[in-house]
Design an enzyme around this catalytic site. Structure first.
Site, mmCIF file in Angstrom:
data_model
loop_
_atom_site.group_PDB
_atom_site.id
_atom_site.type_symbol
_atom_site.label_atom_id
_atom_site.label_comp_id
_atom_site.label_asym_id
_atom_site.label_seq_id
_atom_site.Cartn_x
_atom_site.Cartn_y
_atom_site.Cartn_z
ATOM 1 N N CYS A 134 28.482 50.418 42.347
ATOM 2 C CA CYS A 134 28.328 49.161 43.073
ATOM 3 C C CYS A 134 27.396 48.097 42.510
ATOM 4 O O CYS A 134 26.181 48.194 42.654
ATOM 5 C CB CYS A 134 27.798 49.469 44.460
ATOM 6 S SG CYS A 134 28.997 50.257 45.426
ATOM 7 N N SER B 221 29.989 53.379 56.050
ATOM 8 C CA SER B 221 28.798 53.748 55.283
ATOM 9 C C SER B 221 27.709 54.100 56.271
ATOM 10 O O SER B 221 27.024 53.223 56.789
ATOM 11 C CB SER B 221 28.362 52.576 54.405
ATOM 12 O OG SER B 221 29.373 52.292 53.480
ATOM 13 N N ASN C 169 23.449 56.665 43.144
ATOM 14 C CA ASN C 169 23.314 56.226 41.757
ATOM 15 C C ASN C 169 22.006 55.471 41.631
ATOM 16 O O ASN C 169 21.783 54.503 42.360
ATOM 17 C CB ASN C 169 24.453 55.259 41.400
ATOM 18 C CG ASN C 169 25.747 56.006 41.181
ATOM 19 O OD1 ASN C 169 25.845 56.815 40.268
ATOM 20 N ND2 ASN C 169 26.718 55.763 42.033
ATOM 21 N N CYS D 119 38.905 49.656 42.811
ATOM 22 C CA CYS D 119 37.826 49.336 43.748
ATOM 23 C C CYS D 119 37.551 47.846 43.587
ATOM 24 O O CYS D 119 37.118 47.405 42.520
ATOM 25 C CB CYS D 119 36.608 50.176 43.396
ATOM 26 S SG CYS D 119 35.157 49.751 44.364
ATOM 27 N N GLU E 5 32.863 42.153 40.002
ATOM 28 C CA GLU E 5 33.299 43.297 39.217
ATOM 29 C C GLU E 5 34.326 44.112 39.981
ATOM 30 O O GLU E 5 34.348 44.108 41.212
ATOM 31 C CB GLU E 5 32.109 44.166 38.841
ATOM 32 C CG GLU E 5 31.285 44.651 40.000
ATOM 33 C CD GLU E 5 29.960 45.221 39.510
ATOM 34 O OE1 GLU E 5 29.035 44.426 39.273
ATOM 35 O OE2 GLU E 5 29.863 46.444 39.361
ATOM 36 N N CYS F 148 26.270 40.006 48.322
ATOM 37 C CA CYS F 148 26.388 40.595 49.660
ATOM 38 C C CYS F 148 25.118 40.270 50.424
ATOM 39 O O CYS F 148 24.047 40.158 49.832
ATOM 40 C CB CYS F 148 26.539 42.118 49.525
ATOM 41 S SG CYS F 148 26.755 42.978 51.102
ATOM 42 N N CYS G 122 21.387 46.508 51.985
ATOM 43 C CA CYS G 122 21.153 47.962 51.907
ATOM 44 C C CYS G 122 20.211 48.264 50.736
ATOM 45 O O CYS G 122 20.390 47.741 49.630
ATOM 46 C CB CYS G 122 22.466 48.720 51.735
ATOM 47 S SG CYS G 122 23.625 48.426 53.080
ATOM 48 N N CYS H 50 21.470 49.551 47.156
ATOM 49 C CA CYS H 50 22.673 48.952 46.566
ATOM 50 C C CYS H 50 22.344 47.743 45.678
ATOM 51 O O CYS H 50 21.613 46.842 46.092
ATOM 52 C CB CYS H 50 23.617 48.528 47.688
ATOM 53 S SG CYS H 50 25.128 47.790 47.093
ATOM 54 N N HIS I 229 25.233 56.953 55.983
ATOM 55 C CA HIS I 229 24.054 57.224 55.141
ATOM 56 C C HIS I 229 22.827 57.793 55.851
ATOM 57 O O HIS I 229 21.811 58.051 55.204
ATOM 58 C CB HIS I 229 23.615 55.966 54.365
ATOM 59 C CG HIS I 229 24.709 55.365 53.537
ATOM 60 N ND1 HIS I 229 25.634 56.109 52.855
ATOM 61 C CD2 HIS I 229 25.032 54.066 53.281
ATOM 62 C CE1 HIS I 229 26.466 55.309 52.223
ATOM 63 N NE2 HIS I 229 26.141 54.067 52.466
ATOM 64 N N GLY J 227 30.113 43.323 48.241
ATOM 65 C CA GLY J 227 30.464 42.578 49.447
ATOM 66 C C GLY J 227 30.713 43.461 50.644
ATOM 67 O O GLY J 227 30.950 44.661 50.510
ATOM 68 N N GLU J 228 30.638 42.852 51.808
ATOM 69 C CA GLU J 228 30.927 43.555 53.053
ATOM 70 C C GLU J 228 32.250 42.998 53.592
ATOM 71 O O GLU J 228 32.312 41.856 54.051
ATOM 72 C CB GLU J 228 29.766 43.336 54.041
ATOM 73 C CG GLU J 228 30.045 43.746 55.472
ATOM 74 C CD GLU J 228 30.644 45.143 55.632
ATOM 75 O OE1 GLU J 228 30.123 46.114 55.070
ATOM 76 O OE2 GLU J 228 31.671 45.249 56.335
HETATM 77 N N1 SAH Z 1 29.784 46.823 52.162
HETATM 78 C C1 SAH Z 1 30.671 47.919 52.223
HETATM 79 C C2 SAH Z 1 31.401 48.234 50.939
HETATM 80 C C3 SAH Z 1 30.673 48.159 49.641
HETATM 81 S S1 SAH Z 1 29.624 49.468 49.122
HETATM 82 C C4 SAH Z 1 29.970 49.134 52.764
HETATM 83 O O1 SAH Z 1 28.791 49.063 53.047
HETATM 84 O O2 SAH Z 1 30.621 50.142 52.978
HETATM 85 C C5 SAH Z 1 30.613 50.886 48.853
HETATM 86 C C6 SAH Z 1 29.860 52.197 49.117
HETATM 87 O O3 SAH Z 1 28.940 52.515 48.055
HETATM 88 C C7 SAH Z 1 29.027 52.133 50.386
HETATM 89 O O4 SAH Z 1 29.097 53.348 51.073
HETATM 90 C C8 SAH Z 1 27.642 51.921 49.818
HETATM 91 O O5 SAH Z 1 26.677 52.246 50.753
HETATM 92 C C9 SAH Z 1 27.667 52.794 48.592
HETATM 93 N N2 SAH Z 1 26.629 52.502 47.601
HETATM 94 C C10 SAH Z 1 26.103 51.328 47.266
HETATM 95 N N3 SAH Z 1 25.171 51.452 46.308
HETATM 96 C C11 SAH Z 1 25.115 52.756 46.034
HETATM 97 C C12 SAH Z 1 24.331 53.526 45.120
HETATM 98 N N4 SAH Z 1 23.415 52.968 44.322
HETATM 99 N N5 SAH Z 1 24.559 54.854 45.090
HETATM 100 C C13 SAH Z 1 25.486 55.436 45.892
HETATM 101 N N6 SAH Z 1 26.237 54.763 46.756
HETATM 102 C C14 SAH Z 1 26.047 53.438 46.847
#
Ligand code: SAH
Length: 354
Positions: free
Chosen positions: A331, A212, A288, A103, A90, A110, A114, A117, A214, A157-158
């Site tokens: 995401c 990221s 989210n 984006c 997507e 992935c 996390c 995600c 967090h 993806g990472e």
């Molecule tokens: N793998 C990479 C890029 C993809 S995720 C990374 O970890 O940065 C893009 C961003 O969205 C990251 O900061 C991720 O932690 C965040 N993300 C993923 N799922 C999410 C969710 N449900 N709510 C808020 N942020 C989220």
């Protein structure tokens, strides 16, 4: 058959020469592709003989749109795109005053695991090639009928788990008769694969690095991000300090705010203390909610409190404006829903969650 988008223009020139063609054909072909012509037969100034050779060796790997969703206020469009092998990813286009930002996904699925995600739930299926990433942008641009001027690598993806392809993509994308998107308009987001951050700074790119994070300490980070078992926050911060020194670029820290998990005043104070004095910016992302976990967004009051504490300690920050929540734009959620419905997990050869 190869995806012609995986070739840089120089590589394509070499191919032309090796195949008894004039090297200037490479530019002509790319001009057509970047104009939105995704079929060699429609390229008017290319001789039939050359077209035949191209058709024998290449396909133009622009994915097909299987679903398109536009938010009610039309500022966000989400696409489910299907590659030749049937894999689905997507991407999201967001319209801002300064232009259109996309984006993109860098992998199908992935393996970072996390906990909040949706992209990681089915694990990694495979990495995308540089040409496939370009293809996402070419397709989205054609769909919206407008130029895309900014890219964030924040889809599924990472990016640093697909290092070579991503770096090739970053170098191709700002090529001047290609998409011509400057590196300063590109942000790469990573969960913090430390050795690859060091590799990236040696590439001499002017992109923005987003981490990221967090969580403000390893104990809490390990609870929500498996990668924290591999690299400490200290190691990440040190790598970022070097990145800033080498590139003179401000680093962004993303902080997905989860109710009662990482949203307290103490968490904000601890975050401020580790980022003190750095050329950085914190992007606060109210989490989210994803169907597969029970994380909740904090109240607006608590989100604002987190931001205020950072501001009090002089840490620049913004609360991410929510866009596209009505279309599942967070995401991996749309693909996840799609796969849940069609129960279609293809070509699984990726590694396990770390
Ligand atoms: N793998 C990479 C890029 C993809 S995720 C990374 O970890 O940065 C893009 C961003 O969205 C990251 O900061 C991720 O932690 C965040 N993300 C993923 N799922 C999410 C969710 N449900 N709510 C808020 N942020 C989220």
């Amino acid at each position: 058959m190869e995806n012609i988008l995986d070739y840089t223009q120089d590589e394509l020139k070499q191919w032309m020469e090796l195949n008894g063609e004039k090297s200037f054909r490479a530019k002509q072909i790319n001009d057509w592709i970047y104009k939105g012509i995704f079929n060699f037969d429609d390229m008017k100034n290319i001789p039939n003989e050359t077209k035949a050779k191209l058709n024998n060796s290449f396909y133009i790997g622009v994915p097909e749109v299987t679903h398109r969703l536009d938010s009610k206020n039309n500022d966000t469009s989400k696409f489910l795109l299907k590659f030749k092998d049937g894999n689905i990813i997507e991407c999201v286009v967001m319209k801002y005053d300064y232009g259109n930002s996309i984006c993109i996904s860098t992998q199908v699925g992935c393996r970072m695991g996390c906990s909040f995600c949706a992209s990681t739930i089915g694990g990694l299926i495979r990495s995308l090639s540089s040409g496939e990433m370009l293809g996402e942008i070419l397709r989205a641009q054609k769909e919206i009928g407008e130029r895309i001027s900014n890219i964030v690598l924040m889809g599924s993806g990472e990016p640093l788990d697909n290092y070579d392809n991503v770096v090739k993509f970053l170098k191709t994308v700002n090529f001047d008769n290609g998409l011509n998107i400057g590196q300063r308009h590109i942000t790469l987001s990573t969960c913090g694969i430390v050795p690859k951050i060091y590799d990236l700074m040696k590439e001499n790119l002017q992109i923005t690095l987003a981490i990221s994070l967090h969580a403000p300490n390893d104990y809490l980070r390990k609870k929500i991000m498996p990668i924290a078992n591999k690299y400490t926050i200290d190691e990440i911060i040190n790598a970022c300090k070097d990145y800033i020194k080498t590139t003179k670029r401000r680093v962004t820290f993303e902080y997905s705010l989860v109710k009662d998990v990482n949203d307290s005043t103490e968490n904000a104070e601890e975050l401020a203390s580790i980022l003190k004095g750095m050329l950085c910016h914190v992007n606060i992302i109210p989490v989210n909610a994803v169907k597969e976990n029970d994380y909740e967004k904090p109240s607006n009051h608590r989100i604002k409190n987190f931001s205020d504490v950072l501001t009090k300690f002089n840490i620049e920050n913004t609360i991410r404006k929510e866009m596209g929540t009505d279309i599942n734009a967070a995401c991996g959620q749309l693909r996840r829903n799609y796969l849940n419905q069609s129960n279609e997990m293809r070509c699984k050869d990726g590694g396990d969650v770390i």
